[in-house]
Scaffold this active site. Sequence first.
Site, PDB file in Angstrom:
ATOM      1  N   ASN A 102       0.856  -1.184   0.000  1.00 42.19           N
ATOM      2  CA  ASN A 102       0.000   0.000   0.000  1.00 42.19           C
ATOM      3  C   ASN A 102       0.896   1.239   0.000  1.00 42.19           C
ATOM      4  O   ASN A 102       1.687   1.448   0.924  1.00 42.19           O
ATOM      5  CB  ASN A 102      -0.900  -0.037   1.250  1.00 42.19           C
ATOM      6  CG  ASN A 102      -1.809   1.166   1.313  1.00 42.19           C
ATOM      7  OD1 ASN A 102      -1.365   2.289   1.099  1.00 42.19           O
ATOM      8  ND2 ASN A 102      -3.074   0.963   1.632  1.00 42.19           N
ATOM      9  N   HIS A 156       1.089   6.287   1.667  1.00 42.72           N
ATOM     10  CA  HIS A 156       1.858   7.265   2.447  1.00 42.72           C
ATOM     11  C   HIS A 156       3.027   7.889   1.686  1.00 42.72           C
ATOM     12  O   HIS A 156       3.625   8.851   2.158  1.00 42.72           O
ATOM     13  CB  HIS A 156       2.244   6.679   3.802  1.00 42.72           C
ATOM     14  CG  HIS A 156       1.010   6.380   4.599  1.00 42.72           C
ATOM     15  ND1 HIS A 156       0.066   7.345   4.872  1.00 42.72           N
ATOM     16  CD2 HIS A 156       0.510   5.221   5.088  1.00 42.72           C
ATOM     17  CE1 HIS A 156      -0.945   6.795   5.519  1.00 42.72           C
ATOM     18  NE2 HIS A 156      -0.697   5.510   5.663  1.00 42.72           N
ATOM     19  N   HIS A 191      -5.567   3.656  -1.678  1.00 39.84           N
ATOM     20  CA  HIS A 191      -6.880   4.001  -1.134  1.00 39.84           C
ATOM     21  C   HIS A 191      -7.226   5.403  -1.632  1.00 39.84           C
ATOM     22  O   HIS A 191      -6.575   6.378  -1.246  1.00 39.84           O
ATOM     23  CB  HIS A 191      -6.808   3.972   0.404  1.00 39.84           C
ATOM     24  CG  HIS A 191      -8.129   4.197   1.079  1.00 39.84           C
ATOM     25  ND1 HIS A 191      -8.279   4.057   2.440  1.00 39.84           N
ATOM     26  CD2 HIS A 191      -9.344   4.546   0.601  1.00 39.84           C
ATOM     27  CE1 HIS A 191      -9.545   4.318   2.762  1.00 39.84           C
ATOM     28  NE2 HIS A 191     -10.204   4.618   1.658  1.00 39.84           N
ATOM     29  N   ARG A 211      -9.362   8.075  -1.009  1.00 41.91           N
ATOM     30  CA  ARG A 211     -10.302   8.502   0.029  1.00 41.91           C
ATOM     31  C   ARG A 211     -11.189   9.608  -0.504  1.00 41.91           C
ATOM     32  O   ARG A 211     -10.790  10.387  -1.373  1.00 41.91           O
ATOM     33  CB  ARG A 211      -9.539   8.994   1.271  1.00 41.91           C
ATOM     34  CG  ARG A 211      -8.762   7.900   1.976  1.00 41.91           C
ATOM     35  CD  ARG A 211      -8.189   8.424   3.279  1.00 41.91           C
ATOM     36  NE  ARG A 211      -9.233   8.626   4.251  1.00 41.91           N
ATOM     37  CZ  ARG A 211      -9.516   7.773   5.247  1.00 41.91           C
ATOM     38  NH1 ARG A 211      -8.796   6.698   5.427  1.00 41.91           N
ATOM     39  NH2 ARG A 211     -10.503   8.031   6.075  1.00 41.91           N
ATOM     40  N   ARG A 219      -7.016  12.844   0.782  1.00 42.40           N
ATOM     41  CA  ARG A 219      -5.932  13.346   1.626  1.00 42.40           C
ATOM     42  C   ARG A 219      -4.553  12.830   1.184  1.00 42.40           C
ATOM     43  O   ARG A 219      -3.547  13.420   1.515  1.00 42.40           O
ATOM     44  CB  ARG A 219      -6.166  12.996   3.098  1.00 42.40           C
ATOM     45  CG  ARG A 219      -6.057  11.539   3.406  1.00 42.40           C
ATOM     46  CD  ARG A 219      -6.109  11.276   4.891  1.00 42.40           C
ATOM     47  NE  ARG A 219      -7.437  11.474   5.436  1.00 42.40           N
ATOM     48  CZ  ARG A 219      -7.844  10.894   6.558  1.00 42.40           C
ATOM     49  NH1 ARG A 219      -7.017  10.124   7.251  1.00 42.40           N
ATOM     50  NH2 ARG A 219      -9.065  11.088   7.003  1.00 42.40           N
ATOM     51  N   GLU A 235      -8.626   0.479  -2.862  1.00 34.39           N
ATOM     52  CA  GLU A 235      -9.479   0.522  -1.664  1.00 34.39           C
ATOM     53  C   GLU A 235     -10.369   1.755  -1.765  1.00 34.39           C
ATOM     54  O   GLU A 235      -9.880   2.847  -2.096  1.00 34.39           O
ATOM     55  CB  GLU A 235      -8.621   0.652  -0.406  1.00 34.39           C
ATOM     56  CG  GLU A 235      -7.715  -0.520  -0.151  1.00 34.39           C
ATOM     57  CD  GLU A 235      -6.789  -0.269   1.031  1.00 34.39           C
ATOM     58  OE1 GLU A 235      -5.996  -1.162   1.339  1.00 34.39           O
ATOM     59  OE2 GLU A 235      -6.856   0.824   1.631  1.00 34.39           O
ATOM     60  N   THR A 280      -8.183   3.784   8.358  1.00 35.36           N
ATOM     61  CA  THR A 280      -9.414   3.003   8.391  1.00 35.36           C
ATOM     62  C   THR A 280      -9.578   2.314   9.749  1.00 35.36           C
ATOM     63  O   THR A 280      -8.738   1.532  10.150  1.00 35.36           O
ATOM     64  CB  THR A 280      -9.394   1.934   7.273  1.00 35.36           C
ATOM     65  OG1 THR A 280      -8.919   2.549   6.086  1.00 35.36           O
ATOM     66  CG2 THR A 280     -10.766   1.350   7.055  1.00 35.36           C
ATOM     67  N   GLU A 331     -10.987  -9.172   3.107  1.00 38.18           N
ATOM     68  CA  GLU A 331      -9.707  -8.831   3.711  1.00 38.18           C
ATOM     69  C   GLU A 331      -9.959  -8.723   5.205  1.00 38.18           C
ATOM     70  O   GLU A 331     -10.763  -7.890   5.649  1.00 38.18           O
ATOM     71  CB  GLU A 331      -9.152  -7.517   3.146  1.00 38.18           C
ATOM     72  CG  GLU A 331      -7.809  -7.166   3.792  1.00 38.18           C
ATOM     73  CD  GLU A 331      -7.026  -6.104   3.030  1.00 38.18           C
ATOM     74  OE1 GLU A 331      -7.114  -6.046   1.797  1.00 38.18           O
ATOM     75  OE2 GLU A 331      -6.318  -5.343   3.711  1.00 38.18           O
ATOM     76  N   HIS A 364      -3.685  -4.341   7.670  1.00 37.23           N
ATOM     77  CA  HIS A 364      -3.834  -3.191   8.559  1.00 37.23           C
ATOM     78  C   HIS A 364      -2.973  -3.348   9.813  1.00 37.23           C
ATOM     79  O   HIS A 364      -3.184  -4.263  10.604  1.00 37.23           O
ATOM     80  CB  HIS A 364      -5.273  -2.928   8.987  1.00 37.23           C
ATOM     81  CG  HIS A 364      -5.464  -1.489   9.350  1.00 37.23           C
ATOM     82  ND1 HIS A 364      -5.844  -0.532   8.448  1.00 37.23           N
ATOM     83  CD2 HIS A 364      -5.231  -0.844  10.499  1.00 37.23           C
ATOM     84  CE1 HIS A 364      -5.873   0.635   9.032  1.00 37.23           C
ATOM     85  NE2 HIS A 364      -5.494   0.480  10.275  1.00 37.23           N
TER      86      HIS A 364
HETATM   87  N1  PXP Z   1      -5.826  -2.952   4.082  1.00 33.40           N
HETATM   88  C1  PXP Z   1      -6.787  -2.021   4.147  1.00 33.40           C
HETATM   89  C2  PXP Z   1      -8.162  -2.399   3.749  1.00 33.40           C
HETATM   90  C3  PXP Z   1      -6.509  -0.704   4.571  1.00 33.40           C
HETATM   91  O1  PXP Z   1      -7.496   0.214   4.640  1.00 33.40           O
HETATM   92  C4  PXP Z   1      -5.174  -0.365   4.886  1.00 33.40           C
HETATM   93  C5  PXP Z   1      -4.845   1.047   5.261  1.00 33.40           C
HETATM   94  O2  PXP Z   1      -5.091   1.888   4.177  1.00 33.40           O
HETATM   95  C6  PXP Z   1      -4.190  -1.371   4.777  1.00 33.40           C
HETATM   96  C7  PXP Z   1      -4.542  -2.652   4.400  1.00 33.40           C
HETATM   97  C8  PXP Z   1      -2.754  -1.090   5.080  1.00 33.40           C
HETATM   98  O3  PXP Z   1      -2.620  -0.782   6.424  1.00 33.40           O
HETATM   99  P1  PXP Z   1      -1.214  -0.311   6.986  1.00 33.40           P
HETATM  100  O4  PXP Z   1      -0.874   0.967   6.294  1.00 33.40           O
HETATM  101  O5  PXP Z   1      -1.457  -0.157   8.447  1.00 33.40           O
HETATM  102  O6  PXP Z   1      -0.227  -1.398   6.665  1.00 33.40           O
END
Ligand code: PXP
Length: 259
Positions: free
Chosen positions: A23, A26, A59, A61, A65, A86, A117, A168, A208
């Site tokens: 992901n 960031h 994601h 959003r 953001r 996402e 999330t 998930e 997550h």
């Molecule tokens: N899976 C989902 C559905 C999420 O919403 C997120 C955060 O955007 C992640 C995985 C990744 O989470 P993390 O950034 O904490 O590894």
Amino acid sequence: MVKRSSRLSVSGSDEGLPLLGVNIDHIATLRQARGTAYPDPVHAAALCELAGADQITIHLREDRRHIQDRDLKILSETVKTRLNLEMAATEELVRIALEARPDTVCMVPERREELTTEGGLDVASDRGGAISRAVRMLQEAEINVSLFVDPDVDQLRAAKKVGSDAVELHTGAYSDAKGQAARHAELAKLVDAAKAARKFGLQVNAGHGLNYTNVIPVAKIGEIVEFNIGHSIISRAVLVGMMEAVAEMKRLIFQARSL
Ligand code: PXP
């Protein structure tokens, strides 16, 4: 549009190995903090793929953001592995997904004031049928659908009922658990949920809050096909790249004086 191998599998890679979705939200968070053009999530995605990522996850959003519509548009053209989008189950985002055609959409709950999330999607009480409607529309366009849910059998049953391809499992409660007993209890919920979801015929993914110190017990759950991990990988990348980045800037400054 790149042609990717987009079918979901309940067993992982062709060799039966678990898959890693990175992901890259960031990277965009850093860019948006200054309103610069860098760091570009498109560049980051390519590097993640070169390093062996099986999937790129972003994601989009509602408040934009971090990831922007431009990122989705370019990544949908350039990602060579699989693109997992996402998003909330809103009409606007379904329309955007139908246009961008990612390989997978993972539907997540969204609250504007949250840092990230929090909690899984409440599929069991799909108010107004928004989730099942979104699942149907995306699948009609041959986009695989995953639902981000807490490790709760009622949610898994509901995910099956609305016709989702995958779930998930939200690993946030496990990741945030304080103390060994609490962590074991959360891990047990993930193990049970993974088994139940598999029994329902759903592909099982997880994500997550997973990081370099807590991922191993979850990675041992054989039913989980795909891990989506972001914040910890991006954070690690900042540190492991620090020495090279500083040395490169110093070289530039020194070179400027020697001209
Ligand atoms: N899976 C989902 C559905 C999420 O919403 C997120 C955060 O955007 C992640 C995985 C990744 O989470 P993390 O950034 O904490 O590894």
